[in-house]
Write a protein that holds these residues in place. Structure first.
Motif, PDB file in Angstrom:
ATOM      1  N   ILE A   1       0.906  -1.166   0.055  1.00 54.02           N
ATOM      2  CA  ILE A   1       0.104   0.052  -0.117  1.00 54.02           C
ATOM      3  C   ILE A   1       0.951   1.238  -0.089  1.00 54.02           C
ATOM      4  N   VAL A   2       0.550   1.984  -0.974  1.00 51.90           N
ATOM      5  CA  VAL A   2       1.323   3.506  -1.002  1.00 51.90           C
ATOM      6  C   VAL A   2       0.395   4.497  -0.591  1.00 51.90           C
TER       7      VAL A   2
ATOM      8  N   VAL B   1       5.328   0.365   8.383  1.00 44.85           N
ATOM      9  CA  VAL B   1       5.231   1.655   7.445  1.00 44.85           C
ATOM     10  C   VAL B   1       6.730   2.173   7.329  1.00 44.85           C
ATOM     11  N   ALA B   2       6.760   2.791   6.265  1.00 40.44           N
ATOM     12  CA  ALA B   2       8.186   3.652   6.173  1.00 40.44           C
ATOM     13  C   ALA B   2       7.629   5.094   5.666  1.00 40.44           C
ATOM     14  N   PHE B   3       8.359   6.140   6.078  1.00 43.08           N
ATOM     15  CA  PHE B   3       8.074   7.380   5.371  1.00 43.08           C
ATOM     16  C   PHE B   3       9.029   7.684   4.268  1.00 43.08           C
TER      17      PHE B   3
ATOM     18  N   LEU C   1      12.088  -2.231   5.492  1.00 42.17           N
ATOM     19  CA  LEU C   1      10.788  -2.367   4.955  1.00 42.17           C
ATOM     20  C   LEU C   1      10.906  -3.246   3.497  1.00 42.17           C
ATOM     21  N   GLU C   2      11.988  -2.939   2.591  1.00 38.07           N
ATOM     22  CA  GLU C   2      12.217  -3.536   1.357  1.00 38.07           C
ATOM     23  C   GLU C   2      12.431  -4.900   1.483  1.00 38.07           C
ATOM     24  N   LYS C   3      12.600  -5.612   2.705  1.00 39.80           N
ATOM     25  CA  LYS C   3      13.023  -7.073   2.718  1.00 39.80           C
ATOM     26  C   LYS C   3      11.811  -7.733   3.270  1.00 39.80           C
TER      27      LYS C   3
ATOM     28  N   LEU D   1       3.982   2.402   2.589  1.00 38.82           N
ATOM     29  CA  LEU D   1       4.902   3.545   2.504  1.00 38.82           C
ATOM     30  C   LEU D   1       3.885   4.681   2.268  1.00 38.82           C
ATOM     31  N   ILE D   2       4.328   5.654   2.947  1.00 37.78           N
ATOM     32  CA  ILE D   2       3.698   7.020   3.293  1.00 37.78           C
ATOM     33  C   ILE D   2       4.572   7.985   2.633  1.00 37.78           C
TER      34      ILE D   2
END
Ligand SMILES: [Zn+2]
Length: 572
Positions: free
Chosen positions: A247-248, A273-275, A306-308, A316-317
């Motif tokens: 989800i972006v 979540v990553a900013f 997050l990528e892993k 992603l926000i």
């Protein structure tokens, strides 16, 4: 009775014709001069003058439109106050949005020690922004309920609910009367932080007698009432429940409550979540540190962590909800970002659609759809609510405050006019409802408001590091360059005779025409040079002008083209 009422809802008076500069202000009077924010959504700025001192409320930027190529931001015109900066006792910032604080670094370049008066979060946002400009501001933190003096201005701050936390309205008391400026506000009765617009405070001011009311017009055309921020939760939950992969989410980097809702949903659905993007990372850091954003344990992680993770765990926000070309979202849509959006991904645009940005936003929605993503936006789900009071809420405000005079602010003409109509419908005298333009001043004397004159309030264009150097003429050139291209003509001329000694050379960029046009153009130019009398007495400048003009006329006539033409004549 009915007739009187309907006559009140006709057009408000408009005071935007050729007005002279206002006369020096009388003792005991208050002058209110909006320098930006009227007739546009952006660059909000109002100047209050009393007893020789100035108070500024907000100093924002306006973002350029597609027909203003190369312009970064547009500022209010400071020329009306430039010679009086020493008299400024403070800048009140009602909240931390760019269209209210973005111009502050430019104003402080002219006088760095103007005190900034604002709430805790607003001060944190403006201080971080000023740090990037290497300015350390003088600040004065206030909280709702505070009453302070700034020179001859007695200021009281009231809580307002908006799409950023910690917004304030400001009541300004002087010998001339009581003015209330709402800043941006809405009347969400169930905001996430339970900090509602201070209606009891508004009622108290109403009882005291508000002489002039400056009020947010953005949603004056929208009937009824806004839904509450927390009513978005079911739609956001639905996205999280059904999204098959990543989800972006895109939102404003200052919309702390909307991002709170995303973090809460991520926690409920076991996602991380990553900013993404500098302003998002910076602002959410500030909001979390100051306690405005609650980050659930372990939910926010670094991008590389997050990528892993499996795609089903990823959120992603990022910024870019208005289609800004350099922001992460646009770059993802253009496949110009490490995050490669594809089938099964969900893009959630949890944001408004600011007038003027429609094309850019729909381009992004189409691009993501083409890559196979599911795009959720305010057009197909209840994932956004505006931060501005709609018509019903404004009517309540007028009835609670019962102001003598009204100055609708923060809006395009249609918004200001719609807001004025609501004011008049609640019974406010139409002569005391002011739909005016930037630069027009209103004087308040003994509780009575009237238009007193007009000062310069041009759009000041910022291009790179220059401010006010780019002009409308330069923009016209840029538009012509974009549409028609450019041609440079090089001519070698014998100094003594004024005759061309070599064939003309043409260099073109972005100019499109069938091959061989240069030959016919050369003939036309040579004919013109021959016809022009007395070649030997002509200087280089005259020849350059003649070539440019002849080529321009020839291209317009023969090919219906109007490129930018530059001629360089080299003398031998
Ligand atoms: Zn705002």
């Amino acid at each position: 009775m009915r007739n009187t009422r309907s006559s009140r809802t006709t057009k408000p008076a408009r005071h935007h014709l050729e007005l002279p500069a206002p006369a020096p202000l009388k003792k005991g009077a208050l002058r209110v001069t909006p320098l930006g924010g009227l007739g546009e959504i952006g660059r909000n700025m109002t100047v209050f003058e009393h007893e020789g001192k100035l108070l500024i409320v907000d100093c924002g930027v306006l973002f350029p439109e597609e027909n203003q190529p190369g312009i970064d931001v547009i500022l209010p015109d400071f020329s009306a106050i430039r010679s009086r900066l020493a008299d400024v006792v403070g800048i009140v910032l009602t909240h931390g949005h760019e269209d209210h604080i973005g111009g502050v670094p430019y104003l402080l370049r002219e006088r760095a020690d103007i005190p900034i008066i604002a709430s805790k979060l607003t001060l944190a946002f403006i201080t971080a922004k000023l740090e990037e400009h290497r300015i350390k501001p003088k600040t004065r933190q206030v909280v709702e309920g505070d009453r302070i003096d700034a020179g001859p201005f007695d200021l009281e701050f009231l809580a307002v609910s908006h799409s950023i936390p910690d917004g304030l309205a400001v009541a300004i008391r002087t010998a001339a009367g009581l003015v209330l400026h709402t800043g941006d506000f809405k009347m969400d009765q169930f905001p996430l932080d339970r900090r509602t617009t201070d209606l009891p405070g508004f009622a108290r001011l109403g009882d005291e007698g508000v002489d002039l009311f400056l009020v947010d017009s953005t949603n004056a055309e929208v009937p009824g009432f806004m839904i509450a921020e927390e009513d978005l939760a079911p739609a956001i939950d639905q996205v999280f429940r059904t999204a098959p992969r990543r989800i972006v989410v895109s939102s404003f980097a200052s919309h702390v409550h909307r991002i709170q809702q995303i973090l809460d949903a991520a926690e409920r659905h076991g996602r991380k979540v990553a900013f993404v993007g500098r302003s998002m990372v910076r602002n959410m850091g500030i909001a979390a540190d100051l306690g405005y954003l609650r980050i659930p344990d372990g939910v926010v992680v670094e991008m590389k962590t997050l990528e892993k993770l499996p795609a089903t765990d990823i959120v992603l926000i990022c910024t870019g909800s208005q289609g800004e070309p350099m922001a992460a979202l646009s770059r993802m849509a253009n496949k110009d970002h490490v995050i490669d959006i594809g089938p099964g991904d969900t893009v959630l645009l949890a944001s408004s659609l600011i007038p003027g940005n429609e094309n850019a936003i729909y381009r992004i929605i189409n691009a993501f759809t083409r890559w196979g993503a599911n795009v959720v936006h305010k057009g197909n789900a209840k994932v956004h609510v505006s931060g501005h009071a709609s018509a019903g809420e404004l009517a309540y405000c007028y009835n609670i405050l019962r102001p003598t005079a009204v100055l609708p602010v923060h809006g395009e003409w249609r918004h200001l006019t719609a807001n004025a109509a609501i004011a008049m419908r609640t019974g406010i005298d139409e002569k005391q409802v002011f739909v005016i333009e930037d630069g027009v001043s209103i004087d308040l004397v003994a509780g009575r408001s009237r238009v007193s004159g007009r000062v310069a309030a041009d759009h000041i264009l910022v291009d790179g590091t220059t401010m006010g150097v780019a002009t409308e003429a330069a923009l016209t050139d840029r538009r012509v360059l974009a549409e028609e291209g450019a041609i440079t003509v090089l001519a070698i001329m014998e100094h003594s005779s004024g005759r061309l000694t070599e064939p003309l050379e043409f260099f073109s960029r972005g100019f499109v025409e069938e091959a061989g046009w240069e030959k016919t153009a050369t003939k036309a130019i040579e004919d013109a040079l021959r016809t022009a009398s007395n070649a030997s007495s002509r200087g280089r400048d005259d020849v350059e002008t003649l070539i440019t003009r002849t080529l321009g006329q020839w291209l317009a006539r023969r090919h219906r083209r109007n490129p930018v033409i530059t001629t360089i004549v080299v003398e031998e």
